[in-house]
Design an enzyme around this catalytic site. Structure first.
Site, PDB file in Angstrom:
ATOM      1  N   CYS A  65       0.931  -1.165   0.131  1.00  0.00           N
ATOM      2  CA  CYS A  65       0.167   0.069  -0.119  1.00  0.00           C
ATOM      3  C   CYS A  65       0.966   1.312  -0.026  1.00  0.00           C
ATOM      4  O   CYS A  65       2.044   1.282   0.575  1.00  0.00           O
ATOM      5  CB  CYS A  65      -0.868   0.016   1.364  1.00  0.00           C
ATOM      6  SG  CYS A  65      -2.021  -1.169   1.400  1.00  0.00           S
ATOM      7  N   ASN A  84      -0.765   1.679   6.015  1.00  0.00           N
ATOM      8  CA  ASN A  84       0.023   0.600   5.265  1.00  0.00           C
ATOM      9  C   ASN A  84       0.640  -0.318   6.248  1.00  0.00           C
ATOM     10  O   ASN A  84       1.536   0.127   7.069  1.00  0.00           O
ATOM     11  CB  ASN A  84       1.070   1.451   4.347  1.00  0.00           C
ATOM     12  CG  ASN A  84       2.248   0.427   3.837  1.00  0.00           C
ATOM     13  OD1 ASN A  84       2.093  -0.635   3.752  1.00  0.00           O
ATOM     14  ND2 ASN A  84       3.651   0.698   3.317  1.00  0.00           N
ATOM     15  N   LYS A 108       9.042 -15.027 -14.031  1.00  0.00           N
ATOM     16  CA  LYS A 108       8.543 -13.784 -15.012  1.00  0.00           C
ATOM     17  C   LYS A 108       7.159 -14.199 -15.769  1.00  0.00           C
ATOM     18  O   LYS A 108       6.250 -13.353 -15.764  1.00  0.00           O
ATOM     19  CB  LYS A 108       9.545 -13.235 -15.757  1.00  0.00           C
ATOM     20  CG  LYS A 108       9.683 -12.030 -16.184  1.00  0.00           C
ATOM     21  CD  LYS A 108      10.521 -10.876 -15.255  1.00  0.00           C
ATOM     22  CE  LYS A 108      10.199 -11.084 -13.621  1.00  0.00           C
ATOM     23  NZ  LYS A 108      11.166 -10.455 -12.952  1.00  0.00           N
ATOM     24  N   GLU A 144       4.113 -14.480 -13.534  1.00  0.00           N
ATOM     25  CA  GLU A 144       3.822 -13.263 -12.990  1.00  0.00           C
ATOM     26  C   GLU A 144       3.085 -12.315 -13.902  1.00  0.00           C
ATOM     27  O   GLU A 144       2.131 -11.828 -13.784  1.00  0.00           O
ATOM     28  CB  GLU A 144       5.194 -12.482 -12.620  1.00  0.00           C
ATOM     29  CG  GLU A 144       4.959 -11.147 -11.826  1.00  0.00           C
ATOM     30  CD  GLU A 144       6.188 -10.501 -11.553  1.00  0.00           C
ATOM     31  OE1 GLU A 144       7.392 -11.045 -12.018  1.00  0.00           O
ATOM     32  OE2 GLU A 144       6.254  -9.594 -10.677  1.00  0.00           O
ATOM     33  N   LYS A 174       4.642  -3.903  -6.179  1.00  0.00           N
ATOM     34  CA  LYS A 174       6.083  -3.878  -6.439  1.00  0.00           C
ATOM     35  C   LYS A 174       7.007  -3.790  -5.077  1.00  0.00           C
ATOM     36  O   LYS A 174       7.977  -4.488  -5.157  1.00  0.00           O
ATOM     37  CB  LYS A 174       6.361  -2.378  -6.990  1.00  0.00           C
ATOM     38  CG  LYS A 174       7.939  -1.964  -7.366  1.00  0.00           C
ATOM     39  CD  LYS A 174       8.232  -2.735  -8.721  1.00  0.00           C
ATOM     40  CE  LYS A 174       9.647  -2.392  -9.003  1.00  0.00           C
ATOM     41  NZ  LYS A 174      10.254  -3.449 -10.007  1.00  0.00           N
TER      42      LYS A 174
HETATM   43  C1  F6R Z   1       9.249 -10.501  -9.557  1.00  0.00           C
HETATM   44  C2  F6R Z   1       9.736  -9.351  -8.597  1.00  0.00           C
HETATM   45  C3  F6R Z   1       9.646  -9.734  -7.166  1.00  0.00           C
HETATM   46  C4  F6R Z   1      10.416  -9.259  -6.230  1.00  0.00           C
HETATM   47  C5  F6R Z   1      10.253  -9.550  -4.819  1.00  0.00           C
HETATM   48  C6  F6R Z   1      11.361  -8.840  -3.879  1.00  0.00           C
HETATM   49  O1  F6R Z   1       9.392  -9.813 -10.817  1.00  0.00           O
HETATM   50  O2  F6R Z   1      10.085  -8.246  -8.693  1.00  0.00           O
HETATM   51  O3  F6R Z   1       9.685 -11.163  -7.236  1.00  0.00           O
HETATM   52  O4  F6R Z   1      11.760  -9.538  -6.844  1.00  0.00           O
HETATM   53  O5  F6R Z   1       9.092  -9.123  -4.593  1.00  0.00           O
HETATM   54  O6  F6R Z   1      11.413  -7.314  -4.127  1.00  0.00           O
HETATM   55  P1  F6R Z   1      12.752  -6.281  -3.568  1.00  0.00           P
HETATM   56  O7  F6R Z   1      13.795  -6.920  -4.646  1.00  0.00           O
HETATM   57  O8  F6R Z   1      12.106  -5.218  -3.817  1.00  0.00           O
HETATM   58  O9  F6R Z   1      13.158  -7.139  -2.273  1.00  0.00           O
END
Ligand code: F6R
Length: 588
Positions: A2, A96, A465, A468, A583
């Site tokens: 969030c 959040n 990928k 996803e 993200k």
């Molecule tokens: C897949 C993706 C996720 C992130 C995961 C970790 O494309 O982006 O699997 O890699 O959520 O996120 P970070 O790297 O921000 O710790």
């Protein structure tokens, strides 16, 4: 998870909150909402779906104080009712995080007569604020957070005072400063163009924000001083540069990401080598794509420095009571630096005396604050939920980390080799034509990515990928393990994508191709090994430039990422914002 933003001042709160939510949408996009104080009344506007769905509701709304929220659902389905802000009486709040003890709190509030309308954990906060309100919203927030277990970044406004009260614990929250106006938000990009100076609140902090002043309090509600820093968010985060999707734009930025990461590495190399001298064991950790990069890191340190290494997902590592000590280094990999499991794993490692190295694209995050050394990934802002250039940047950083640990001469050789890789990645991106393979994958009942050693790490990433962003099921699998179970899934409707970049292991992976073909499965090959292409000339083959075997993952990665992108495009998916994801995963 969030994203939240707040504004108070002489300007247009509606425009600022809405604009901030658009920039925060990568953190969740199940629903969006905002609350504004207008003529002494709190008015709440919320809608299931993307932030833009909120726009028509805000038409004609005028206010100078507001808070907003874009949601990634944890408790309660995505719906208008479960969207934030939540309100109780004249108080509205956005949250959040996750309130772990919400059920007990809710039961108590209901027995006191509170009426709940949503299924969320967050609504209890609104009712607790109302119950604790005694003329001072900040004090009510202090009393409220004392009762909460879990994680939170909170912003509250009320009908009785012109202020925003905020608090944070284990979810990110920053303050921004303007002229006669002040801001609060989940991250720096939300305040891009609004505030050049920011303060990152610490865990347990609260703050009281008015148009003219910002007061920060520590966890004991004592006034606290926190550093003011420049807002490092850059405008590049907003443009598509003519690409139909951020994913394609960011994929095309891979050569720059690798080049800039290698350049940035020079600045931390000496500090890193001295921090890691005497280390006898390495543990690599991360989540999702970052975990797949971490797998390459483990392989690099074992091969280059001959030091034992392990790799585990952060969500497993943090709960296994790991054996760690001063002679262990934990290398935590995270694009955002905010992933809850990775941050907790790094915190645990630190508390047990291990050295902590952060490999991250976010140079001011929870992870960087915990780390002894930060190795920057210089990928630049990554907007698409699916990681692309940050993954390759992470691999580059891990390659150089291992090379530096292996010694000066080894490092110099590797630095020379990686300096030639951006051109090879550009050549790969220019030459790849994934259209027909993308159609094959898009119409398959399952797509299996197979490889050995580093190719297996890339196979896992290729599979993640594709799943996803295209929602086509499948698995990443070690080519040698296929015959021990997964082969049962192979039939004419499945496709296996076999990655072969290691000359020594090529023959072994070719066996897997034969095994799949003889069960009627479709096969495609991604390779830069001479002879493999010739041997399977009747199969769809993606040919990569020849390259050092330890750097081949950088080329194979862009190939599987592009394949996933094209397959998702064939299926008409919403590529930059896949369903159910966000993200930055700041919850468990
Ligand atoms: C897949 C993706 C996720 C992130 C995961 C970790 O494309 O982006 O699997 O890699 O959520 O996120 P970070 O790297 O921000 O710790």
């Amino acid at each position: 998870m969030c994203g939240i933003i707040g504004y108070i001042g002489g300007g247009d709160a509606v425009k600022t909150v809405y604009g901030g939510l658009k920039r925060l949408e990568y953190r969740g996009y199940d629903s969006a909402g905002a609350a504004f104080l207008t003529d002494g009344k709190i008015r709440v506007y919320k809608k299931q779906g993307r932030v833009e769905k909120l726009y028509p509701l805000l038409d004609g709304v005028r206010s100078r104080i507001g808070i907003g929220h874009t949601r990634w659902a944890t408790h309660g389905v995505p719906s208008d009712t479960n969207a934030h802000p939540h309100r109780a009486g004249g108080i509205a709040v956005v949250h959040n995080g996750i309130i772990e003890n919400y059920a007990a709190l809710k039961a108590e509030l209901i027995s006191d007569g509170a009426k709940f309308v949503s299924d969320t954990d967050s609504e209890v906060i609104a009712h607790l604020l109302l119950k604790n309100y005694n003329g001072d919203l900040t004090e009510a927030l202090f009393k409220t957070v004392k009762l909460l277990k879990g994680s939170y970044a909170l912003m509250a406004i009320c009908e009785y005072e012109e202020k925003i009260a905020v608090a944070r614990y284990k979810s990110p929250l920053i303050l921004g400063y303007g002229n006669g106006e002040n801001f609060c938000a989940s991250d720096e990009p939300a305040l891009y163009g609004l505030s050049e100076k920011i303060t990152v609140l610490e865990d347990g902090d609260l703050a009281e924000i008015t148009a003219k002043s910002v007061k920060i309090f520590d966890k004991n509600f004592k006034r606290a001083e926190r550093e003011t820093e420049p807002n490092l968010a850059v405008s590049a985060s907003l443009g598509l540069d003519g690409c139909p999707h951020y994913m394609l734009k960011e994929l095309r930025e891979t050569p720059l990401s690798v080049e800039a990461t290698a350049r940035a590495f020079k600045g931390v190399k000496d500090k890193l080598v001295s921090a890691l001298s005497g280390v006898k064991r390495f543990v690599f950790t991360g989540c999702g794509t970052a975990y797949h990069a971490a797998l390459c890191g483990k392989r690099y340190i074992e091969s280059f420095a001959r030091i034992p290494a392990e790799c585990e997902t952060a969500g497993e590592f943090r709960y296994k009571n790991p054996v760690l000590g001063e002679d262990t280094a934990v290398i935590a990999v995270s694009q955002s630096g905010e992933t809850a499991d990775t941050v907790e794993a790094a915190g645990l490692a630190r508390s047990l005396g291990a050295k902590v190295v952060a490999i991250t694209n976010s140079h001011r995050s929870q992870l960087t604050r915990l780390a002894d050394v930060v190795v920057p990934v210089a990928a630049g802002p990554e907007i698409c939920v699916a990681a692309t250039k940050s993954y390759t940047g992470q691999i580059a950083a891990l390659y150089l980390l291992a090379a530096a640990v292996a010694g000066e001469k080894f490092y110099n050789d590797c630095a020379e080799k990686i300096s030639k890789t951006p051109a090879l990645i550009s050549a790969t991106l220019e030459s790849l034509d994934m259209r027909s393979l993308a159609h094959i994958c898009a119409s398959s009942s399952g797509v299996y990515f197979l490889g050995r050693d580093l190719d297996y790490a890339v196979a896992l990433e290729g599979s993640l990928k594709l799943k996803e962003i295209s929602y086509v099921p499948g698995e990443g699998y070690p080519a040698g393990e296929l015959k021990h179970g997964t082969l049962a899934l192979i039939d004419v409707n499945t496709t296996s994508v076999v990655i072969i970049t290691d000359k020594v292991l090529a023959e072994k992976s070719e066996n897997a191709i034969e095994q799949v073909l003889s069960r009627g499965g479709k096969v495609a090959v991604i390779t830069n090994v001479n002879g493999v292409r010739e041997r399977f000339s009747d199969l769809p083959t993606v040919v990569l430039p020849e390259c050092d075997k330890y750097l081949s993952p950088l080329l194979a990665a862009v190939a599987v990422q592009l394949l996933a992108y094209k397959a998702a495009a064939v299926l008409g998916r919403e590529i930059d914002k896949p369903r159910n994801l966000a993200k930055s995963v700041t919850v468990e």
